[in-house]
Write a protein that holds these residues in place. Structure first.
Motif, PDB file in Angstrom:
ATOM      1  N   GLN A 135       1.023   4.786  -8.369  1.00 32.01           N
ATOM      2  CA  GLN A 135      -0.123   4.266  -7.627  1.00 32.01           C
ATOM      3  C   GLN A 135      -0.151   2.742  -7.658  1.00 32.01           C
ATOM      4  O   GLN A 135      -0.462   2.099  -6.644  1.00 32.01           O
ATOM      5  N   CYS A 138       1.607   0.860  -4.985  1.00 33.43           N
ATOM      6  CA  CYS A 138       1.142   0.998  -3.605  1.00 33.43           C
ATOM      7  C   CYS A 138       0.903  -0.351  -2.931  1.00 33.43           C
ATOM      8  O   CYS A 138       1.150  -0.500  -1.734  1.00 33.43           O
ATOM      9  N   THR A 161      -4.545   5.627  -0.404  1.00 33.13           N
ATOM     10  CA  THR A 161      -4.491   5.639  -1.875  1.00 33.13           C
ATOM     11  C   THR A 161      -5.357   4.526  -2.451  1.00 33.13           C
ATOM     12  O   THR A 161      -6.112   4.737  -3.403  1.00 33.13           O
TER      13      THR A 161
END
Length: 463
Positions: A135, A138, A161
Protein backbone atom coordinates in the motif's frame (compact mmCIF):
# COMPACT_ATOMS: atom_id res chain seq x y z
CA UNK A 1 -8.30 -30.79 -28.86
CA UNK A 2 -7.97 -27.27 -30.22
CA UNK A 3 -4.99 -26.63 -27.94
CA UNK A 4 -3.18 -29.56 -29.55
CA UNK A 5 -3.53 -27.81 -32.91
CA UNK A 6 -2.03 -24.44 -32.03
CA UNK A 7 0.68 -25.62 -29.60
CA UNK A 8 2.98 -26.88 -32.41
CA UNK A 9 2.64 -23.49 -34.13
CA UNK A 10 3.61 -21.67 -30.94
CA UNK A 11 6.52 -24.03 -30.36
CA UNK A 12 7.78 -23.42 -33.90
CA UNK A 13 7.69 -19.66 -33.39
CA UNK A 14 9.48 -20.03 -30.07
CA UNK A 15 12.19 -22.07 -31.79
CA UNK A 16 12.50 -19.32 -34.40
CA UNK A 17 12.93 -16.77 -31.59
CA UNK A 18 15.64 -18.89 -29.96
CA UNK A 19 17.52 -19.80 -33.11
CA UNK A 20 17.47 -16.27 -34.64
CA UNK A 21 17.60 -17.98 -38.06
CA UNK A 22 17.38 -15.53 -40.96
CA UNK A 23 16.98 -12.56 -38.61
CA UNK A 24 16.95 -9.11 -40.22
CA UNK A 25 16.58 -6.84 -37.17
CA UNK A 26 19.27 -5.98 -34.63
CA UNK A 27 18.09 -4.12 -31.51
CA UNK A 28 20.67 -2.52 -29.23
CA UNK A 29 18.80 -2.53 -25.91
CA UNK A 30 20.06 -0.84 -22.75
CA UNK A 31 23.16 1.28 -22.38
CA UNK A 32 26.70 1.23 -21.00
CA UNK A 33 27.47 -2.04 -19.22
CA UNK A 34 23.85 -3.17 -19.51
CA UNK A 35 23.72 -3.11 -23.31
CA UNK A 36 22.95 -6.14 -25.44
CA UNK A 37 22.09 -6.93 -29.05
CA UNK A 38 18.76 -8.67 -29.57
CA UNK A 39 17.97 -10.32 -32.92
CA UNK A 40 14.50 -10.51 -34.43
CA UNK A 41 12.49 -10.70 -37.65
CA UNK A 42 10.91 -7.56 -39.10
CA UNK A 43 7.74 -9.28 -40.37
CA UNK A 44 6.83 -10.52 -36.90
CA UNK A 45 7.64 -7.21 -35.21
CA UNK A 46 5.71 -5.02 -37.62
CA UNK A 47 2.52 -7.12 -37.37
CA UNK A 48 2.71 -7.32 -33.58
CA UNK A 49 3.64 -3.71 -32.79
CA UNK A 50 2.40 -0.34 -34.07
CA UNK A 51 5.74 1.18 -33.11
CA UNK A 52 7.78 -1.18 -35.31
CA UNK A 53 5.24 -1.08 -38.13
CA UNK A 54 5.45 2.71 -38.31
CA UNK A 55 9.25 2.66 -38.04
CA UNK A 56 9.65 0.17 -40.89
CA UNK A 57 7.03 1.89 -43.08
CA UNK A 58 8.55 5.37 -42.74
CA UNK A 59 12.08 4.13 -43.32
CA UNK A 60 13.16 5.79 -40.07
CA UNK A 61 15.35 2.86 -39.14
CA UNK A 62 19.02 2.56 -40.02
CA UNK A 63 19.58 -0.17 -42.57
CA UNK A 64 22.80 -1.84 -43.57
CA UNK A 65 23.55 -5.07 -45.43
CA UNK A 66 19.85 -5.94 -45.52
CA UNK A 67 19.40 -5.59 -41.76
CA UNK A 68 17.51 -3.02 -39.63
CA UNK A 69 19.25 -1.43 -36.66
CA UNK A 70 17.32 -0.09 -33.63
CA UNK A 71 18.78 1.70 -30.62
CA UNK A 72 16.62 1.52 -27.44
CA UNK A 73 18.84 2.62 -24.53
CA UNK A 74 15.85 3.31 -22.26
CA UNK A 75 14.64 -0.32 -22.27
CA UNK A 76 16.87 -2.90 -20.58
CA UNK A 77 17.86 -6.09 -22.44
CA UNK A 78 16.04 -8.15 -19.80
CA UNK A 79 12.75 -6.36 -20.42
CA UNK A 80 13.21 -6.27 -24.19
CA UNK A 81 13.84 -10.01 -24.43
CA UNK A 82 10.66 -10.68 -22.42
CA UNK A 83 8.71 -8.49 -24.87
CA UNK A 84 10.22 -10.06 -28.00
CA UNK A 85 9.56 -13.56 -26.67
CA UNK A 86 5.93 -12.60 -26.04
CA UNK A 87 5.59 -11.21 -29.59
CA UNK A 88 6.81 -14.50 -31.05
CA UNK A 89 4.97 -17.09 -28.98
CA UNK A 90 2.61 -15.25 -26.60
CA UNK A 91 4.39 -16.40 -23.46
CA UNK A 92 4.63 -14.11 -20.42
CA UNK A 93 5.33 -15.27 -16.86
CA UNK A 94 4.92 -12.33 -14.51
CA UNK A 95 5.18 -14.51 -11.41
CA UNK A 96 8.96 -14.75 -11.73
CA UNK A 97 9.40 -10.97 -12.06
CA UNK A 98 9.62 -8.41 -9.26
CA UNK A 99 7.30 -5.42 -9.03
CA UNK A 100 9.66 -2.72 -10.41
CA UNK A 101 10.52 -4.85 -13.45
CA UNK A 102 6.85 -5.54 -14.15
CA UNK A 103 6.24 -1.81 -14.04
CA UNK A 104 9.12 -1.24 -16.49
CA UNK A 105 7.59 -3.90 -18.73
CA UNK A 106 4.26 -2.10 -18.61
CA UNK A 107 5.85 1.22 -19.61
CA UNK A 108 7.70 -0.50 -22.46
CA UNK A 109 4.48 -2.02 -23.83
CA UNK A 110 3.05 1.47 -24.18
CA UNK A 111 6.16 2.86 -25.89
CA UNK A 112 6.25 -0.04 -28.36
CA UNK A 113 2.55 0.23 -29.17
CA UNK A 114 1.71 -3.30 -28.08
CA UNK A 115 -1.78 -4.72 -27.74
CA UNK A 116 -4.00 -2.95 -25.19
CA UNK A 117 -5.07 -6.36 -23.85
CA UNK A 118 -1.46 -7.01 -22.79
CA UNK A 119 -1.29 -3.70 -20.92
CA UNK A 120 -4.56 -4.44 -19.11
CA UNK A 121 -3.36 -7.93 -18.22
CA UNK A 122 -0.17 -6.56 -16.63
CA UNK A 123 -2.07 -3.87 -14.71
CA UNK A 124 -4.59 -6.39 -13.35
CA UNK A 125 -1.76 -8.73 -12.33
CA UNK A 126 -0.10 -5.96 -10.32
CA UNK A 127 -3.38 -5.24 -8.57
CA UNK A 128 -4.15 -8.87 -7.78
CA UNK A 129 -0.65 -9.83 -6.62
CA UNK A 130 -0.30 -7.76 -3.46
CA UNK A 131 3.23 -9.12 -2.89
CA UNK A 132 4.61 -7.07 -5.79
CA UNK A 133 3.71 -3.68 -4.34
CA UNK A 134 2.56 -2.67 -0.86
CA UNK A 135 0.00 0.00 0.00
CA UNK A 136 2.80 2.39 0.84
CA UNK A 137 4.12 1.97 -2.71
CA UNK A 138 0.84 3.26 -4.14
CA UNK A 139 1.94 6.90 -4.09
CA UNK A 140 5.16 6.35 -6.04
CA UNK A 141 3.34 3.90 -8.30
CA UNK A 142 0.66 6.50 -8.97
CA UNK A 143 3.26 9.13 -9.85
CA UNK A 144 4.67 6.80 -12.50
CA UNK A 145 1.42 5.61 -14.06
CA UNK A 146 -0.01 9.14 -14.04
CA UNK A 147 2.60 10.09 -16.64
CA UNK A 148 1.06 7.52 -18.97
CA UNK A 149 -2.51 8.23 -19.92
CA UNK A 150 -3.20 4.63 -20.93
CA UNK A 151 -2.69 2.95 -17.54
CA UNK A 152 -6.19 3.80 -16.34
CA UNK A 153 -6.80 0.51 -14.49
CA UNK A 154 -3.71 0.89 -12.31
CA UNK A 155 -4.25 4.62 -11.84
CA UNK A 156 -7.81 4.11 -10.62
CA UNK A 157 -6.65 1.35 -8.25
CA UNK A 158 -3.97 3.59 -6.73
CA UNK A 159 -6.39 6.49 -6.31
CA UNK A 160 -9.00 4.22 -4.73
CA UNK A 161 -6.42 2.70 -2.35
CA UNK A 162 -5.30 6.13 -1.16
CA UNK A 163 -8.93 7.20 -0.71
CA UNK A 164 -9.67 4.12 1.38
CA UNK A 165 -6.41 4.36 3.35
CA UNK A 166 -5.60 8.10 3.40
CA UNK A 167 -3.05 7.64 6.22
CA UNK A 168 -0.49 6.38 3.70
CA UNK A 169 -0.37 9.90 2.20
CA UNK A 170 -2.22 12.55 4.17
CA UNK A 171 -0.48 13.66 7.33
CA UNK A 172 2.86 12.35 6.06
CA UNK A 173 5.73 14.15 4.33
CA UNK A 174 4.90 12.24 1.13
CA UNK A 175 2.15 14.70 0.38
CA UNK A 176 4.62 17.59 0.24
CA UNK A 177 6.13 16.33 -3.04
CA UNK A 178 2.86 15.17 -4.58
CA UNK A 179 2.25 16.58 -8.10
CA UNK A 180 -0.56 19.14 -8.20
CA UNK A 181 -2.53 17.15 -10.78
CA UNK A 182 -2.66 14.06 -8.57
CA UNK A 183 -3.67 16.05 -5.48
CA UNK A 184 -6.44 17.64 -7.51
CA UNK A 185 -7.67 14.22 -8.64
CA UNK A 186 -7.82 13.03 -5.03
CA UNK A 187 -9.69 16.10 -3.78
CA UNK A 188 -12.27 15.70 -6.55
CA UNK A 189 -13.19 12.20 -5.39
CA UNK A 190 -16.24 11.63 -3.23
CA UNK A 191 -14.80 8.47 -1.67
CA UNK A 192 -11.79 10.11 0.01
CA UNK A 193 -12.17 8.86 3.59
CA UNK A 194 -10.74 11.79 5.51
CA UNK A 195 -12.35 14.52 7.58
CA UNK A 196 -12.71 17.67 5.52
CA UNK A 197 -10.77 19.80 7.97
CA UNK A 198 -7.85 17.34 7.71
CA UNK A 199 -7.94 17.74 3.93
CA UNK A 200 -7.71 21.50 4.40
CA UNK A 201 -4.78 21.14 6.83
CA UNK A 202 -2.93 18.92 4.37
CA UNK A 203 -3.69 21.27 1.50
CA UNK A 204 -2.14 24.16 3.43
CA UNK A 205 0.96 22.08 4.22
CA UNK A 206 1.29 21.12 0.57
CA UNK A 207 0.93 24.74 -0.62
CA UNK A 208 3.62 25.96 1.77
CA UNK A 209 5.92 23.15 0.57
CA UNK A 210 5.50 24.33 -3.02
CA UNK A 211 6.21 27.95 -2.00
CA UNK A 212 8.81 27.63 0.79
CA UNK A 213 9.68 31.35 0.70
CA UNK A 214 6.14 32.38 1.69
CA UNK A 215 5.76 33.23 5.38
CA UNK A 216 4.13 30.39 7.35
CA UNK A 217 2.01 32.99 9.21
CA UNK A 218 -0.71 34.20 6.79
CA UNK A 219 -1.30 37.34 8.90
CA UNK A 220 2.21 38.48 7.87
CA UNK A 221 1.85 37.86 4.15
CA UNK A 222 2.82 40.61 1.74
CA UNK A 223 0.54 41.41 -1.19
CA UNK A 224 2.81 39.43 -3.51
CA UNK A 225 2.77 36.41 -1.18
CA UNK A 226 -1.04 36.50 -1.06
CA UNK A 227 -1.26 36.61 -4.86
CA UNK A 228 1.20 33.72 -5.11
CA UNK A 229 -0.79 31.53 -2.70
CA UNK A 230 -4.08 32.45 -4.39
CA UNK A 231 -2.72 31.20 -7.72
CA UNK A 232 -1.34 28.08 -6.05
CA UNK A 233 -4.70 27.13 -4.49
CA UNK A 234 -7.04 28.45 -7.16
CA UNK A 235 -8.08 25.00 -8.42
CA UNK A 236 -8.14 23.35 -5.00
CA UNK A 237 -10.32 25.56 -2.80
CA UNK A 238 -13.54 24.84 -4.80
CA UNK A 239 -12.92 21.12 -4.10
CA UNK A 240 -13.16 21.51 -0.31
CA UNK A 241 -16.60 20.59 1.08
CA UNK A 242 -16.90 23.50 3.52
CA UNK A 243 -20.38 22.36 4.61
CA UNK A 244 -18.65 19.42 6.34
CA UNK A 245 -16.43 21.72 8.41
CA UNK A 246 -17.77 22.93 11.75
CA UNK A 247 -17.83 26.62 12.65
CA UNK A 248 -15.25 26.00 15.39
CA UNK A 249 -12.89 24.26 12.93
CA UNK A 250 -13.43 27.04 10.42
CA UNK A 251 -12.59 29.70 13.00
CA UNK A 252 -9.42 27.97 14.20
CA UNK A 253 -8.02 26.55 10.95
CA UNK A 254 -9.48 28.36 7.94
CA UNK A 255 -10.23 31.89 9.05
CA UNK A 256 -6.49 32.80 9.18
CA UNK A 257 -6.45 31.99 5.44
CA UNK A 258 -9.76 33.71 4.77
CA UNK A 259 -8.26 36.07 2.19
CA UNK A 260 -7.60 33.10 -0.09
CA UNK A 261 -11.33 32.37 -0.41
CA UNK A 262 -13.46 34.15 -3.02
CA UNK A 263 -15.90 36.63 -1.53
CA UNK A 264 -18.94 34.68 -2.75
CA UNK A 265 -17.66 31.51 -1.08
CA UNK A 266 -17.00 33.35 2.21
CA UNK A 267 -20.58 34.64 2.18
CA UNK A 268 -21.96 31.14 1.55
CA UNK A 269 -19.92 29.72 4.43
CA UNK A 270 -21.07 32.49 6.78
CA UNK A 271 -24.68 31.88 5.74
CA UNK A 272 -24.35 28.16 6.47
CA UNK A 273 -23.23 28.90 10.03
CA UNK A 274 -25.89 31.54 10.74
CA UNK A 275 -28.93 30.22 8.85
CA UNK A 276 -30.56 26.85 9.49
CA UNK A 277 -31.26 24.28 6.76
CA UNK A 278 -28.26 25.24 4.60
CA UNK A 279 -27.02 21.74 3.78
CA UNK A 280 -24.49 22.30 1.00
CA UNK A 281 -21.96 24.90 -0.11
CA UNK A 282 -20.99 24.87 -3.76
CA UNK A 283 -21.76 22.11 -6.24
CA UNK A 284 -19.95 19.19 -4.58
CA UNK A 285 -21.76 16.80 -2.20
CA UNK A 286 -20.36 15.43 1.04
CA UNK A 287 -17.68 12.84 0.45
CA UNK A 288 -18.78 9.23 -0.08
CA UNK A 289 -21.86 8.51 -2.14
CA UNK A 290 -23.84 8.21 1.07
CA UNK A 291 -24.70 10.65 3.81
CA UNK A 292 -23.23 9.23 6.99
CA UNK A 293 -22.10 10.83 10.20
CA UNK A 294 -19.77 8.53 12.13
CA UNK A 295 -20.06 9.25 15.82
CA UNK A 296 -16.92 7.34 16.76
CA UNK A 297 -13.47 7.89 18.23
CA UNK A 298 -12.21 4.61 16.75
CA UNK A 299 -13.45 4.24 13.17
CA UNK A 300 -14.60 6.24 10.15
CA UNK A 301 -17.01 5.78 7.25
CA UNK A 302 -14.74 3.39 5.37
CA UNK A 303 -15.03 0.92 8.25
CA UNK A 304 -18.81 1.23 8.13
CA UNK A 305 -18.80 0.55 4.39
CA UNK A 306 -16.77 -2.61 5.05
CA UNK A 307 -19.09 -3.68 7.90
CA UNK A 308 -22.02 -3.15 5.53
CA UNK A 309 -20.46 -5.52 3.01
CA UNK A 310 -19.88 -8.12 5.70
CA UNK A 311 -23.43 -7.84 7.03
CA UNK A 312 -24.78 -8.23 3.48
CA UNK A 313 -22.44 -11.21 2.92
CA UNK A 314 -20.17 -9.36 0.52
CA UNK A 315 -16.49 -9.35 1.47
CA UNK A 316 -15.88 -6.02 -0.27
CA UNK A 317 -16.50 -2.54 1.12
CA UNK A 318 -19.73 -1.09 -0.30
CA UNK A 319 -20.08 2.48 -1.57
CA UNK A 320 -23.71 2.72 -0.47
CA UNK A 321 -24.48 2.16 3.22
CA UNK A 322 -28.09 0.95 3.60
CA UNK A 323 -27.85 1.00 7.41
CA UNK A 324 -27.76 3.53 10.19
CA UNK A 325 -25.03 2.96 12.78
CA UNK A 326 -26.23 4.62 15.99
CA UNK A 327 -23.70 4.86 18.82
CA UNK A 328 -25.45 3.56 21.95
CA UNK A 329 -22.45 2.89 24.20
CA UNK A 330 -18.88 4.11 24.58
CA UNK A 331 -16.85 2.76 27.50
CA UNK A 332 -14.76 5.91 27.98
CA UNK A 333 -17.97 7.92 28.19
CA UNK A 334 -20.40 5.51 29.89
CA UNK A 335 -18.09 3.36 32.02
CA UNK A 336 -16.81 -0.20 31.89
CA UNK A 337 -19.36 -1.93 34.14
CA UNK A 338 -21.39 -4.79 32.71
CA UNK A 339 -24.57 -3.42 34.26
CA UNK A 340 -24.24 -0.13 32.33
CA UNK A 341 -23.53 -2.00 29.10
CA UNK A 342 -26.68 -4.10 29.43
CA UNK A 343 -28.74 -1.08 30.47
CA UNK A 344 -27.86 0.70 27.25
CA UNK A 345 -27.48 -2.21 24.82
CA UNK A 346 -30.06 -4.86 25.75
CA UNK A 347 -33.12 -5.07 23.50
CA UNK A 348 -31.56 -2.71 20.93
CA UNK A 349 -31.67 -5.19 18.05
CA UNK A 350 -28.67 -5.82 15.81
CA UNK A 351 -25.43 -4.37 17.14
CA UNK A 352 -21.73 -4.14 16.25
CA UNK A 353 -19.20 -4.06 19.09
CA UNK A 354 -15.62 -2.97 18.55
CA UNK A 355 -12.68 -2.24 20.84
CA UNK A 356 -9.15 -0.91 20.43
CA UNK A 357 -6.46 -3.13 21.98
CA UNK A 358 -4.40 -1.14 24.48
CA UNK A 359 -1.06 0.16 23.22
CA UNK A 360 -1.66 -0.96 19.60
CA UNK A 361 -3.54 0.10 16.47
CA UNK A 362 -5.48 -3.17 16.52
CA UNK A 363 -9.29 -3.30 16.68
CA UNK A 364 -11.40 -6.36 17.48
CA UNK A 365 -15.14 -6.80 17.52
CA UNK A 366 -18.21 -8.71 16.50
CA UNK A 367 -21.70 -8.43 15.02
CA UNK A 368 -24.95 -9.99 16.19
CA UNK A 369 -28.24 -9.64 14.29
CA UNK A 370 -30.73 -9.91 17.20
CA UNK A 371 -31.67 -8.57 20.63
CA UNK A 372 -29.24 -8.97 23.52
CA UNK A 373 -31.24 -10.23 26.48
CA UNK A 374 -31.70 -12.84 29.18
CA UNK A 375 -29.54 -14.43 31.94
CA UNK A 376 -27.20 -17.06 30.50
CA UNK A 377 -29.20 -17.49 27.31
CA UNK A 378 -27.59 -19.01 24.20
CA UNK A 379 -28.48 -17.38 20.88
CA UNK A 380 -28.15 -19.09 17.52
CA UNK A 381 -27.72 -17.57 14.07
CA UNK A 382 -25.64 -18.06 10.93
CA UNK A 383 -25.31 -14.29 10.43
CA UNK A 384 -23.06 -13.44 13.37
CA UNK A 385 -19.35 -12.78 12.83
CA UNK A 386 -16.22 -11.51 14.57
CA UNK A 387 -13.52 -9.32 13.02
CA UNK A 388 -9.99 -8.09 13.57
CA UNK A 389 -8.01 -5.15 12.15
CA UNK A 390 -4.26 -5.52 12.56
CA UNK A 391 -4.06 -1.74 12.01
CA UNK A 392 -7.37 0.14 12.04
CA UNK A 393 -5.84 2.95 9.94
CA UNK A 394 -5.60 0.55 7.00
CA UNK A 395 -8.96 -0.87 6.06
CA UNK A 396 -7.54 -3.76 4.09
CA UNK A 397 -5.99 -5.21 7.28
CA UNK A 398 -9.54 -6.03 8.37
CA UNK A 399 -10.42 -9.75 8.47
CA UNK A 400 -13.84 -11.29 9.08
CA UNK A 401 -14.43 -14.54 10.93
CA UNK A 402 -17.70 -16.06 9.75
CA UNK A 403 -19.44 -18.51 12.06
CA UNK A 404 -18.43 -22.17 11.68
CA UNK A 405 -20.30 -23.65 14.69
CA UNK A 406 -23.85 -22.36 15.05
CA UNK A 407 -24.35 -24.10 18.39
CA UNK A 408 -21.91 -21.71 20.06
CA UNK A 409 -22.90 -18.44 18.39
CA UNK A 410 -23.45 -16.06 21.32
CA UNK A 411 -24.02 -16.11 25.05
CA UNK A 412 -26.25 -13.51 26.71
CA UNK A 413 -25.45 -13.10 30.40
CA UNK A 414 -26.37 -10.04 32.48
CA UNK A 415 -23.24 -10.41 34.63
CA UNK A 416 -20.89 -10.38 31.64
CA UNK A 417 -20.18 -8.20 28.67
CA UNK A 418 -20.76 -9.68 25.17
CA UNK A 419 -19.51 -13.22 24.52
CA UNK A 420 -19.15 -14.39 20.92
CA UNK A 421 -18.94 -18.15 21.36
CA UNK A 422 -15.65 -18.73 23.15
CA UNK A 423 -13.84 -16.63 20.57
CA UNK A 424 -14.31 -13.13 21.96
CA UNK A 425 -15.36 -12.54 25.55
CA UNK A 426 -15.44 -9.29 27.51
CA UNK A 427 -15.01 -9.88 31.23
CA UNK A 428 -16.88 -8.35 34.17
CA UNK A 429 -14.87 -5.13 34.31
CA UNK A 430 -15.17 -4.55 30.56
CA UNK A 431 -11.60 -3.53 29.79
CA UNK A 432 -10.15 -7.06 30.01
CA UNK A 433 -11.00 -9.26 27.03
CA UNK A 434 -10.10 -12.82 26.06
CA UNK A 435 -10.07 -14.74 22.78
CA UNK A 436 -10.06 -18.49 22.22
CA UNK A 437 -10.87 -19.50 18.59
CA UNK A 438 -13.55 -22.15 18.48
CA UNK A 439 -16.89 -21.24 16.93
CA UNK A 440 -15.29 -18.76 14.52
CA UNK A 441 -12.08 -19.00 12.42
CA UNK A 442 -8.77 -18.05 14.02
CA UNK A 443 -8.03 -14.41 13.13
CA UNK A 444 -4.87 -14.26 15.26
CA UNK A 445 -6.56 -12.14 17.91
CA UNK A 446 -4.42 -12.09 21.09
CA UNK A 447 -5.61 -14.54 23.76
CA UNK A 448 -5.64 -12.04 26.63
CA UNK A 449 -5.58 -8.27 26.25
CA UNK A 450 -6.88 -5.00 27.63
CA UNK A 451 -8.94 -2.41 25.81
CA UNK A 452 -8.27 1.34 25.61
CA UNK A 453 -11.87 1.99 24.64
CA UNK A 454 -14.77 0.24 22.98
CA UNK A 455 -17.99 1.26 21.29
CA UNK A 456 -21.34 -0.35 20.51
CA UNK A 457 -23.43 0.63 17.49
CA UNK A 458 -27.06 -0.20 16.91
CA UNK A 459 -27.46 -1.30 13.28
CA UNK A 460 -30.77 -0.31 11.65
CA UNK A 461 -31.74 -1.03 8.05
CA UNK A 462 -32.75 2.13 6.18
CA UNK A 463 -36.28 2.21 4.77
Amino acid sequence: MQQQLYLPVINSLENLFKSKKDYDVIIQAGEDNDQKEIFAHSNILRYQSDYFDTAFSDNRVKRKDGKYFFEKPNISPYIFEIIIRHLYCGQLNLNVMNGPDILKLLVATEELGLDRVLSEYIQEFLIEDQNKFSQDDCIELLKIVFQHGTFTILEDYCLKTICQVPAILFGTDKILSLPAQILELLLKRDDLALDEIELWNNLVRWAHAQQPTVNKDPSKWTKDELILMEKMLLNFIPLIRFHNISSEEYYNKILPYDDLLPKKLRNEILKSYLVTNVEQIGLLPSRFSFDVNVNSVLINATHLSLFTGWIDKDDEALQIIPYKFNLIFRASRDGYKASVFHEKCNNEGSIIILGKIRGTNQIVGGYKPFYWEGPGVYKYTRDSFVFFFNDYRYIDTGKIGKLIDEDLTLICNGRWMPIFGKDLAMQLNGYKWTSSPYAYPNLNIPNNFEIDDYEVFQVIKNN
